[in-house]
Design a protein around this motif. Structure first.
Motif, mmCIF file in Angstrom:
data_model
loop_
_atom_site.group_PDB
_atom_site.id
_atom_site.type_symbol
_atom_site.label_atom_id
_atom_site.label_comp_id
_atom_site.label_asym_id
_atom_site.label_seq_id
_atom_site.Cartn_x
_atom_site.Cartn_y
_atom_site.Cartn_z
ATOM 1 N N ALA A 65 -5.043 7.149 113.662
ATOM 2 C CA ALA A 65 -5.776 5.743 113.238
ATOM 3 C C ALA A 65 -7.012 6.187 112.864
ATOM 4 C CB ALA A 65 -5.586 4.763 114.357
ATOM 5 N N ALA A 66 -7.825 6.825 113.614
ATOM 6 C CA ALA A 66 -9.204 7.186 113.546
ATOM 7 C C ALA A 66 -9.242 8.195 112.131
ATOM 8 C CB ALA A 66 -9.684 7.936 114.657
ATOM 9 N N ARG A 69 -8.674 6.119 108.849
ATOM 10 C CA ARG A 69 -9.596 5.305 108.752
ATOM 11 C C ARG A 69 -10.918 6.336 107.859
ATOM 12 N NH1 ARG A 69 -11.892 4.427 113.536
ATOM 13 N NH2 ARG A 69 -13.193 6.394 113.156
ATOM 14 N N ASP A 70 -10.853 7.233 108.458
ATOM 15 C CA ASP A 70 -12.149 8.187 107.931
ATOM 16 C C ASP A 70 -11.979 8.812 106.582
ATOM 17 O OD1 ASP A 70 -13.572 7.875 110.132
ATOM 18 O OD2 ASP A 70 -13.118 9.883 111.486
ATOM 19 N N THR A 72 -9.915 7.564 104.251
ATOM 20 C CA THR A 72 -10.022 6.382 103.515
ATOM 21 C C THR A 72 -11.441 6.251 102.871
ATOM 22 O OG1 THR A 72 -8.092 5.175 104.263
ATOM 23 C CG2 THR A 72 -9.650 3.923 103.372
ATOM 24 N N ILE A 73 -12.477 6.069 103.982
ATOM 25 C CA ILE A 73 -13.943 6.278 103.882
ATOM 26 C C ILE A 73 -14.346 7.323 102.926
ATOM 27 C CG2 ILE A 73 -16.203 6.367 104.941
ATOM 28 C CD1 ILE A 73 -14.933 4.614 106.980
ATOM 29 N N ASP A 119 -1.607 3.410 103.160
ATOM 30 C CA ASP A 119 -1.420 2.048 102.383
ATOM 31 C C ASP A 119 -0.442 2.311 101.229
ATOM 32 O OD1 ASP A 119 -1.886 -0.154 100.991
ATOM 33 O OD2 ASP A 119 -3.813 -0.136 100.922
#
Length: 124
Positions: A65-66, A69-70, A72-73, A119
């Motif tokens: 999950a982390a 997120r990273d 994607t950023i 996604d």
């Protein structure tokens, strides 16, 4: 932790988890070594054109999950035209693996979990 007795004295060795800073320094030394074969990777690290993040356990739900997120950023923060070479480096604190097969199992588990979080509407 390991305990060893020497002539009546006891020595206790506590294995501490390295800090993020130590892991980044060790990664830099790894890439800077003359035996590291990837010149593009060397260049990206040398220029500071890389993002390095440290995660806990390879293959875990929390790390996936982390990492999702990273990533994607990281992908969203690049130049719109895609110019320039940038690298994303993911380091994991553990677990210690007995052999290459154990590492591969954990790696594929991490990739499956990352894929599950991807996604479907993103135009990769």
């Amino acid at each position: 932790m390991s305990v060893r007795s020497e002539k009546g004295a006891m020595t206790v060795h506590v294995q501490q988890r390295p800090t993020d800073e130590i892991m980044e320094e060790e990664f830099g030394a790894f890439v800077a070594d003359e035996r590291f074969p990837c010149l593009a990777g060397k260049g990206a690290v040398h220029r500071g054109d890389h993002t390095l993040r440290v995660y806990d356990a390879l293959g875990s739900h929390d790390s996936a999950a982390a990492l999702a997120r990273d990533l994607t950023i990281f992908a969203q923060s690049g130049p719109a035209d895609g110019a320039g070479l940038r690298a994303f480096v993911a380091l994991f604190r553990g677990p210690d693996m007995a052999d290459e097969l154990a590492f591969e199992r954990r790696l594929w588990r991490q990739l499956r979990r990352l894929h599950a979080l991807d996604d479907p509407d993103t135009a990769w």
